[in-house]
Design a protein around this motif. Structure first.
Motif, PDB file in Angstrom:
ATOM      1  N   ASN A 119      38.549  99.067  19.915  1.00 45.02           N
ATOM      2  CA  ASN A 119      37.179  98.705  19.547  1.00 45.02           C
ATOM      3  C   ASN A 119      36.543  97.850  20.622  1.00 45.02           C
ATOM      4  OD1 ASN A 119      37.354  99.960  17.003  1.00 45.02           O
ATOM      5  ND2 ASN A 119      38.424  98.165  16.185  1.00 45.02           N
ATOM      6  N   GLY A 120      35.249  98.091  20.844  1.00 43.77           N
ATOM      7  CA  GLY A 120      34.557  97.304  21.839  1.00 43.77           C
ATOM      8  C   GLY A 120      33.063  97.429  21.679  1.00 43.77           C
ATOM      9  N   LYS A 121      32.320  96.840  22.604  1.00 43.95           N
ATOM     10  CA  LYS A 121      30.865  96.986  22.566  1.00 43.95           C
ATOM     11  C   LYS A 121      30.331  97.229  23.974  1.00 43.95           C
ATOM     12  CE  LYS A 121      29.793  92.104  22.925  1.00 43.95           C
ATOM     13  NZ  LYS A 121      29.218  90.918  22.303  1.00 43.95           N
ATOM     14  N   ILE A 122      29.167  97.844  24.020  1.00 44.47           N
ATOM     15  CA  ILE A 122      28.558  98.200  25.294  1.00 44.47           C
ATOM     16  C   ILE A 122      27.933  96.972  25.947  1.00 44.47           C
ATOM     17  CG2 ILE A 122      26.713  99.562  26.384  1.00 44.47           C
ATOM     18  CD1 ILE A 122      27.109 101.637  24.124  1.00 44.47           C
ATOM     19  N   ILE A 123      28.326  96.699  27.178  1.00 44.07           N
ATOM     20  CA  ILE A 123      27.738  95.601  27.946  1.00 44.07           C
ATOM     21  C   ILE A 123      26.539  96.143  28.713  1.00 44.07           C
ATOM     22  CG2 ILE A 123      28.107  93.949  29.841  1.00 44.07           C
ATOM     23  CD1 ILE A 123      29.669  93.292  27.307  1.00 44.07           C
ATOM     24  N   THR A 124      26.751  97.251  29.388  1.00 39.24           N
ATOM     25  CA  THR A 124      25.678  97.902  30.116  1.00 39.24           C
ATOM     26  C   THR A 124      26.048  99.368  30.284  1.00 39.24           C
ATOM     27  OG1 THR A 124      24.320  97.837  32.123  1.00 39.24           O
ATOM     28  CG2 THR A 124      26.641  97.323  32.386  1.00 39.24           C
ATOM     29  N   TYR A 125      25.050 100.210  30.509  1.00 41.36           N
ATOM     30  CA  TYR A 125      25.366 101.628  30.643  1.00 41.36           C
ATOM     31  C   TYR A 125      24.408 102.287  31.613  1.00 41.36           C
ATOM     32  CZ  TYR A 125      21.393 102.306  27.517  1.00 41.36           C
ATOM     33  OH  TYR A 125      20.148 102.293  26.966  1.00 41.36           O
ATOM     34  N   THR A 126      24.784 103.460  32.076  1.00 45.96           N
ATOM     35  CA  THR A 126      23.955 104.192  33.013  1.00 45.96           C
ATOM     36  C   THR A 126      24.124 105.690  32.764  1.00 45.96           C
ATOM     37  OG1 THR A 126      23.428 104.495  35.350  1.00 45.96           O
ATOM     38  CG2 THR A 126      25.734 104.196  34.822  1.00 45.96           C
ATOM     39  N   ILE A 127      23.100 106.445  33.129  1.00 44.84           N
ATOM     40  CA  ILE A 127      23.163 107.890  32.965  1.00 44.84           C
ATOM     41  C   ILE A 127      23.419 108.497  34.332  1.00 44.84           C
ATOM     42  CG2 ILE A 127      21.899 109.958  32.232  1.00 44.84           C
ATOM     43  CD1 ILE A 127      20.094 107.846  30.628  1.00 44.84           C
ATOM     44  N   ILE A 128      24.482 109.260  34.452  1.00 40.45           N
ATOM     45  CA  ILE A 128      24.858 109.862  35.729  1.00 40.45           C
ATOM     46  C   ILE A 128      24.378 111.310  35.766  1.00 40.45           C
ATOM     47  CG2 ILE A 128      26.757 110.373  37.309  1.00 40.45           C
ATOM     48  CD1 ILE A 128      26.577 107.390  36.752  1.00 40.45           C
ATOM     49  N   HIS A 129      23.534 111.608  36.743  1.00 38.56           N
ATOM     50  CA  HIS A 129      23.013 112.976  36.867  1.00 38.56           C
ATOM     51  C   HIS A 129      23.761 113.797  37.896  1.00 38.56           C
ATOM     52  CE1 HIS A 129      19.651 112.298  34.181  1.00 38.56           C
ATOM     53  NE2 HIS A 129      19.527 111.112  34.740  1.00 38.56           N
ATOM     54  N   GLU A 130      24.392 113.113  38.847  1.00 39.89           N
ATOM     55  CA  GLU A 130      25.147 113.798  39.883  1.00 39.89           C
ATOM     56  C   GLU A 130      26.613 113.757  39.514  1.00 39.89           C
ATOM     57  OE1 GLU A 130      23.939 114.875  43.144  1.00 39.89           O
ATOM     58  OE2 GLU A 130      22.022 114.801  42.091  1.00 39.89           O
ATOM     59  N   GLY A 131      27.210 114.915  39.300  1.00 38.98           N
ATOM     60  CA  GLY A 131      28.609 114.911  38.921  1.00 38.98           C
ATOM     61  C   GLY A 131      29.543 114.861  40.104  1.00 38.98           C
ATOM     62  N   SER A 132      30.595 114.088  39.975  1.00 33.73           N
ATOM     63  CA  SER A 132      31.660 114.165  40.966  1.00 33.73           C
ATOM     64  C   SER A 132      32.383 115.461  40.641  1.00 33.73           C
ATOM     65  CB  SER A 132      32.604 112.975  40.825  1.00 33.73           C
ATOM     66  OG  SER A 132      33.313 113.069  39.619  1.00 33.73           O
ATOM     67  N   LEU A 133      33.316 115.845  41.452  1.00 36.01           N
ATOM     68  CA  LEU A 133      34.028 117.095  41.222  1.00 36.01           C
ATOM     69  C   LEU A 133      34.575 117.169  39.800  1.00 36.01           C
ATOM     70  CD1 LEU A 133      34.201 119.226  43.324  1.00 36.01           C
ATOM     71  CD2 LEU A 133      36.531 118.528  43.825  1.00 36.01           C
ATOM     72  N   GLN A 134      35.152 116.086  39.386  1.00 35.12           N
ATOM     73  CA  GLN A 134      35.802 116.032  38.085  1.00 35.12           C
ATOM     74  C   GLN A 134      34.820 116.238  36.926  1.00 35.12           C
ATOM     75  OE1 GLN A 134      37.620 112.266  37.323  1.00 35.12           O
ATOM     76  NE2 GLN A 134      38.790 112.999  35.586  1.00 35.12           N
ATOM     77  N   TYR A 135      33.598 115.731  37.081  1.00 36.23           N
ATOM     78  CA  TYR A 135      32.642 115.732  35.977  1.00 36.23           C
ATOM     79  C   TYR A 135      31.502 116.728  36.148  1.00 36.23           C
ATOM     80  CZ  TYR A 135      34.802 111.295  34.625  1.00 36.23           C
ATOM     81  OH  TYR A 135      35.671 110.319  34.247  1.00 36.23           O
ATOM     82  N   ARG A 136      31.568 117.546  37.188  1.00 37.68           N
ATOM     83  CA  ARG A 136      30.431 118.383  37.529  1.00 37.68           C
ATOM     84  C   ARG A 136      29.899 119.227  36.369  1.00 37.68           C
ATOM     85  NH1 ARG A 136      30.853 120.608  43.259  1.00 37.68           N
ATOM     86  NH2 ARG A 136      30.286 118.469  43.691  1.00 37.68           N
ATOM     87  N   ASN A 137      30.797 119.701  35.540  1.00 35.60           N
ATOM     88  CA  ASN A 137      30.347 120.532  34.430  1.00 35.60           C
ATOM     89  C   ASN A 137      29.874 119.716  33.237  1.00 35.60           C
ATOM     90  OD1 ASN A 137      32.847 119.546  33.859  1.00 35.60           O
ATOM     91  ND2 ASN A 137      33.688 121.460  33.063  1.00 35.60           N
ATOM     92  N   GLN A 138      29.799 118.414  33.401  1.00 33.34           N
ATOM     93  CA  GLN A 138      29.427 117.576  32.260  1.00 33.34           C
ATOM     94  C   GLN A 138      28.146 116.790  32.488  1.00 33.34           C
ATOM     95  OE1 GLN A 138      32.735 115.122  30.925  1.00 33.34           O
ATOM     96  NE2 GLN A 138      34.153 116.588  31.775  1.00 33.34           N
ATOM     97  N   VAL A 139      27.464 116.981  33.613  1.00 33.91           N
ATOM     98  CA  VAL A 139      26.275 116.171  33.882  1.00 33.91           C
ATOM     99  C   VAL A 139      25.107 116.613  33.008  1.00 33.91           C
ATOM    100  CG1 VAL A 139      26.817 115.483  36.231  1.00 33.91           C
ATOM    101  CG2 VAL A 139      25.641 117.643  35.848  1.00 33.91           C
ATOM    102  N   PRO A 140      24.177 115.741  32.631  1.00 29.36           N
ATOM    103  CA  PRO A 140      24.320 114.302  32.832  1.00 29.36           C
ATOM    104  C   PRO A 140      25.340 113.712  31.856  1.00 29.36           C
ATOM    105  CG  PRO A 140      22.339 114.743  31.570  1.00 29.36           C
ATOM    106  CD  PRO A 140      22.950 116.067  31.897  1.00 29.36           C
ATOM    107  N   TYR A 141      26.008 112.689  32.290  1.00 32.44           N
ATOM    108  CA  TYR A 141      26.921 112.022  31.368  1.00 32.44           C
ATOM    109  C   TYR A 141      26.656 110.520  31.361  1.00 32.44           C
ATOM    110  CZ  TYR A 141      29.924 111.051  35.438  1.00 32.44           C
ATOM    111  OH  TYR A 141      30.417 110.626  36.634  1.00 32.44           O
ATOM    112  N   LEU A 142      27.180 109.878  30.367  1.00 31.59           N
ATOM    113  CA  LEU A 142      26.887 108.471  30.135  1.00 31.59           C
ATOM    114  C   LEU A 142      28.101 107.626  30.482  1.00 31.59           C
ATOM    115  CD1 LEU A 142      25.376 109.219  26.656  1.00 31.59           C
ATOM    116  CD2 LEU A 142      24.089 108.817  28.757  1.00 31.59           C
ATOM    117  N   LEU A 143      27.867 106.642  31.310  1.00 29.86           N
ATOM    118  CA  LEU A 143      28.944 105.777  31.753  1.00 29.86           C
ATOM    119  C   LEU A 143      28.589 104.347  31.339  1.00 29.86           C
ATOM    120  CD1 LEU A 143      31.472 106.555  33.384  1.00 29.86           C
ATOM    121  CD2 LEU A 143      30.258 105.828  35.432  1.00 29.86           C
ATOM    122  N   ALA A 144      29.534 103.648  30.773  1.00 33.25           N
ATOM    123  CA  ALA A 144      29.238 102.295  30.311  1.00 33.25           C
ATOM    124  C   ALA A 144      30.360 101.329  30.639  1.00 33.25           C
ATOM    125  CB  ALA A 144      29.002 102.296  28.803  1.00 33.25           C
TER     126      ALA A 144
END
Ligand SMILES: [Zn+2]
Length: 132
Positions: free
Chosen positions: A54-79
């Motif tokens: 369990n935790g809480k969000i301190i800050t977050y960002t929306i990633i539109h450019e995927g790295s190789l690993q995440y390319r098929n998942q853009v945009p994705y949310l990173l926090a």
């Protein structure tokens, strides 16, 4: 033992294993071999600690450019998540829209398939977060 089989036989609690410094009580996820506060005094005094996730969000960002690993998942949310029991981790938030996120919102760690690698088809798992 193949990677896939290895993971299938582990329960979630095991996967949320971090550790706790036996000197100052600081907790780390993933675990560290030495406490950054106590340095050499903590060597050999790091204990296993199972986070409840369990935790809480301190800050977050929306990633539109995927790295190789995440390319098929853009945009994705990173926090950056502050875990209830200590430590902060960077993690992907899944199963929600960017508009659902806000600082301070409660999240829960989950284990998800990250992808399959190469010809061997080894399935990789990692932690992600979902809104509670
Ligand atoms: Zn310490």
């Amino acid at each position: 033992m193949s990677g896939a089989r290895y993971w299938r036989h582990q329960d979630q609690r095991y996967n949320m294993a971090g550790n706790e410094c036996g000197v100052c009580g600081s907790r780390f996820f993933p675990g560290k071999t030495m406490c950054p506060n106590c340095h050499r005094r903590s060597v050999g005094k790091m204990k296993k600690f199972y986070f409840n996730g369990n935790g809480k969000i301190i800050t977050y960002t929306i990633i539109h450019e995927g790295s190789l690993q995440y390319r098929n998942q853009v945009p994705y949310l990173l926090a950056i998540i502050e875990l209830e029991e200590g430590d902060k981790v960077l993690g992907q938030i899944v199963d929600c829209e960017a508009s659902d996120l806000a600082m301070g919102k409660k999240v829960e760690m989950v284990f998800r398939k990250l992808g399959e690698q190469g010809k061997s088809g080894t399935i990789q798992y990692g932690y992600k977060f979902i809104l509670k």
